[in-house]
Design a protein around this motif. Structure first.
Motif, PDB file in Angstrom:
ATOM      1  N   SER A 154       0.814  -1.219   0.000  1.00  0.00           N
ATOM      2  CA  SER A 154       0.000   0.000   0.000  1.00  0.00           C
ATOM      3  C   SER A 154       0.848   1.271   0.000  1.00  0.00           C
ATOM      4  O   SER A 154       0.357   2.351  -0.332  1.00  0.00           O
ATOM      5  CB  SER A 154      -0.942   0.003   1.215  1.00  0.00           C
ATOM      6  N   ASP A 155       2.140   1.148   0.368  1.00  0.00           N
ATOM      7  CA  ASP A 155       3.022   2.317   0.384  1.00  0.00           C
ATOM      8  C   ASP A 155       3.127   2.984  -0.987  1.00  0.00           C
ATOM      9  O   ASP A 155       3.471   4.173  -1.076  1.00  0.00           O
ATOM     10  CB  ASP A 155       4.444   1.900   0.806  1.00  0.00           C
ATOM     11  N   THR A 156       2.847   2.225  -2.033  1.00  0.00           N
ATOM     12  CA  THR A 156       3.008   2.764  -3.380  1.00  0.00           C
ATOM     13  C   THR A 156       1.767   3.499  -3.882  1.00  0.00           C
ATOM     14  O   THR A 156       1.832   4.186  -4.908  1.00  0.00           O
ATOM     15  CB  THR A 156       3.342   1.638  -4.374  1.00  0.00           C
ATOM     16  N   VAL A 157       0.643   3.371  -3.201  1.00  0.00           N
ATOM     17  CA  VAL A 157      -0.627   3.876  -3.727  1.00  0.00           C
ATOM     18  C   VAL A 157      -0.627   5.391  -3.858  1.00  0.00           C
ATOM     19  O   VAL A 157      -0.957   5.942  -4.919  1.00  0.00           O
ATOM     20  CB  VAL A 157      -1.802   3.410  -2.849  1.00  0.00           C
ATOM     21  N   VAL A 158      -0.264   6.093  -2.804  1.00  0.00           N
ATOM     22  CA  VAL A 158      -0.297   7.561  -2.839  1.00  0.00           C
ATOM     23  C   VAL A 158       0.708   8.122  -3.844  1.00  0.00           C
ATOM     24  O   VAL A 158       0.342   8.974  -4.678  1.00  0.00           O
ATOM     25  CB  VAL A 158      -0.073   8.147  -1.430  1.00  0.00           C
ATOM     26  N   PRO A 159       1.974   7.671  -3.843  1.00  0.00           N
ATOM     27  CA  PRO A 159       2.892   8.176  -4.868  1.00  0.00           C
ATOM     28  C   PRO A 159       2.412   7.890  -6.287  1.00  0.00           C
ATOM     29  O   PRO A 159       2.573   8.727  -7.181  1.00  0.00           O
ATOM     30  CB  PRO A 159       4.202   7.430  -4.567  1.00  0.00           C
ATOM     31  N   ALA A 160       1.799   6.726  -6.493  1.00  0.00           N
ATOM     32  CA  ALA A 160       1.335   6.361  -7.833  1.00  0.00           C
ATOM     33  C   ALA A 160       0.206   7.242  -8.318  1.00  0.00           C
ATOM     34  O   ALA A 160      -0.046   7.334  -9.527  1.00  0.00           O
ATOM     35  CB  ALA A 160       0.890   4.898  -7.845  1.00  0.00           C
ATOM     36  N   SER A 161      -0.478   7.905  -7.403  1.00  0.00           N
ATOM     37  CA  SER A 161      -1.644   8.710  -7.777  1.00  0.00           C
ATOM     38  C   SER A 161      -1.293  10.149  -8.138  1.00  0.00           C
ATOM     39  O   SER A 161      -2.171  10.909  -8.567  1.00  0.00           O
ATOM     40  CB  SER A 161      -2.650   8.723  -6.619  1.00  0.00           C
ATOM     41  N   ARG A 162      -0.027  10.541  -8.021  1.00  0.00           N
ATOM     42  CA  ARG A 162       0.312  11.957  -8.159  1.00  0.00           C
ATOM     43  C   ARG A 162       0.075  12.491  -9.570  1.00  0.00           C
ATOM     44  O   ARG A 162      -0.428  13.612  -9.729  1.00  0.00           O
ATOM     45  CB  ARG A 162       1.764  12.212  -7.737  1.00  0.00           C
ATOM     46  N   VAL A 163       0.411  11.721 -10.596  1.00  0.00           N
ATOM     47  CA  VAL A 163       0.173  12.205 -11.956  1.00  0.00           C
ATOM     48  C   VAL A 163      -1.319  12.348 -12.207  1.00  0.00           C
ATOM     49  O   VAL A 163      -1.792  13.360 -12.733  1.00  0.00           O
ATOM     50  CB  VAL A 163       0.811  11.272 -13.000  1.00  0.00           C
TER      51      VAL A 163
END
Length: 266
Positions: A154-163
């Motif tokens: 889940s650590d990747t979810v927020v960074p992945a949403s930035r674009v």
């Protein structure tokens, strides 16, 4: 004591950065599937047990690289739209649909001074592409084939949403300044559109959110085709082709601006 902790923290940051830099070199040379903590340790002159104190497993190192990549491309997208373009006057032609007929829902802004949101959109998409071309192996890590045996936490979810969030912010700004037309929405997609809007853009019309999700996927499709060689011997003028494609995506999202006129063929 504080100085000692500070020195240790700086040393840890430097070693962590060195580990990730070497891991990125391995990504470029061997691909993510062959990333090895032992190989990274060997190249850095470390014993494996020392490296494990920084990254206990290959998956944790992969996650760190993935988060870094998402943060970097997200930061590029956000920087591209941080300074809005200068306001421009709209005319009736600017609020027309593809056939040249003015949209009844947007004709009220024909004389308004609004931000050129389409220019911001193109800048955002171009920044993402530029980052991908400059960092092909990191792009492949996050938008290429899944790494066998790896499941992103889940650590990747927020960074992945930035674009995606940056794209939404452009549409949101346009909506607030009445510079956004409503894309068409098929009746059979109404329920899904409402769900997507609730999740990603509750302050935006559902049809716009559907168009944004489609544009988000098409943006990365365009970049992936270019980066992974699918345009080889097909598209030669890559810059112009990309700009035209993302301009069309802006139109489909509803960002008000005319498409570039095309001279008649002789």
């Amino acid at each position: 004591m504080t100085k000692i902790r500070g020195a240790r923290e700086r040393a840890r940051i430097e070693v962590t950065a060195a580990i990730k830099d070497e891991a990125r070199r391995q990504l470029a040379a061997e691909g993510a599937a062959k990333l090895s903590l032992r190989a990274v340790a060997r190249e850095l002159g470390m014993v494996s047990s020392a490296l494990y104190r920084y990254f206990p497993s290959r998956d944790e190192l992969l996650t760190a690289l993935i988060v870094d990549a998402y943060e970097a491309v997200g930061a590029a997208a956000e920087a591209a739209i941080a300074s809005p373009a200068a306001p421009t006057a709209r005319t009736a032609a600017d609020t027309s649909d593809m056939s040249g007929t003015p949209d009844a829902d947007t004709s009220a802004v024909s004389d308004a001074m609004v931000t050129d949101h389409r220019a911001r959109w193109i800048a955002l998409c171009s920044a993402v592409r530029a980052w991908a071309l400059a960092h092909p192996h990191e792009y492949a890590l996050i938008y290429g084939s899944p790494v066998p045996g790896y499941a992103a936490p889940s650590d990747t979810v927020v960074p992945a949403s930035r674009v995606g969030a940056a794209m939404i912010s452009v549409a949101r700004d346009a909506h607030r300044t009445r510079g956004l037309a409503l894309p068409p929405l098929d009746d059979e997609l109404s329920a899904e559109a409402e769900r997507l809007a609730d999740q990603f853009g509750p302050d935006l019309p559902p049809s716009v959110v559907v168009a944004l999700v489609a544009a988000w996927s098409q943006l990365f499709g365009l970049i992936s085709f270019e980066l992974f060689g699918q345009f080889h011997r097909v598209v030669e003028e890559r810059d112009a082709f990309f700009t035209q494609a993302v301009r069309r995506l802006a139109h489909e999202v509803g960002l008000l601006a005319p498409l570039s006129p095309h001279p008649a063929r002789r």
